[in-house]
Scaffold this motif. Structure first.
Motif: not given
Length: 57
Positions: A20-22, A36-41, A44-51
């Protein structure tokens, strides 16, 4: 990195993904899933790690 997914061990593939950050990276996913599923995964992992986490990380 080859343009096509690379088969790995135990039915996995290395995929080039965009976070998501490019930034770009490589993740292992189950062989045969659509890009597209690999990108979505990856997102999701990036978002969880950034929380934010507690004081112990």
């Amino acid at each position: 990195m080859p343009k096509e997914p690379m088969l790995g061990r135990l039915g996995t593939e290395a995929r080039s993904v965009k976070f998501p950050d490019g930034s770009r990276g490589i993740i292992l996913v189950k062989a045969g899933i659509p890009q597209d599923e690999a990108d979505a995964l990856a997102a999701r992992v990036w978002t969880e790690r950034a929380e934010p986490r507690g004081p112990n990380g």
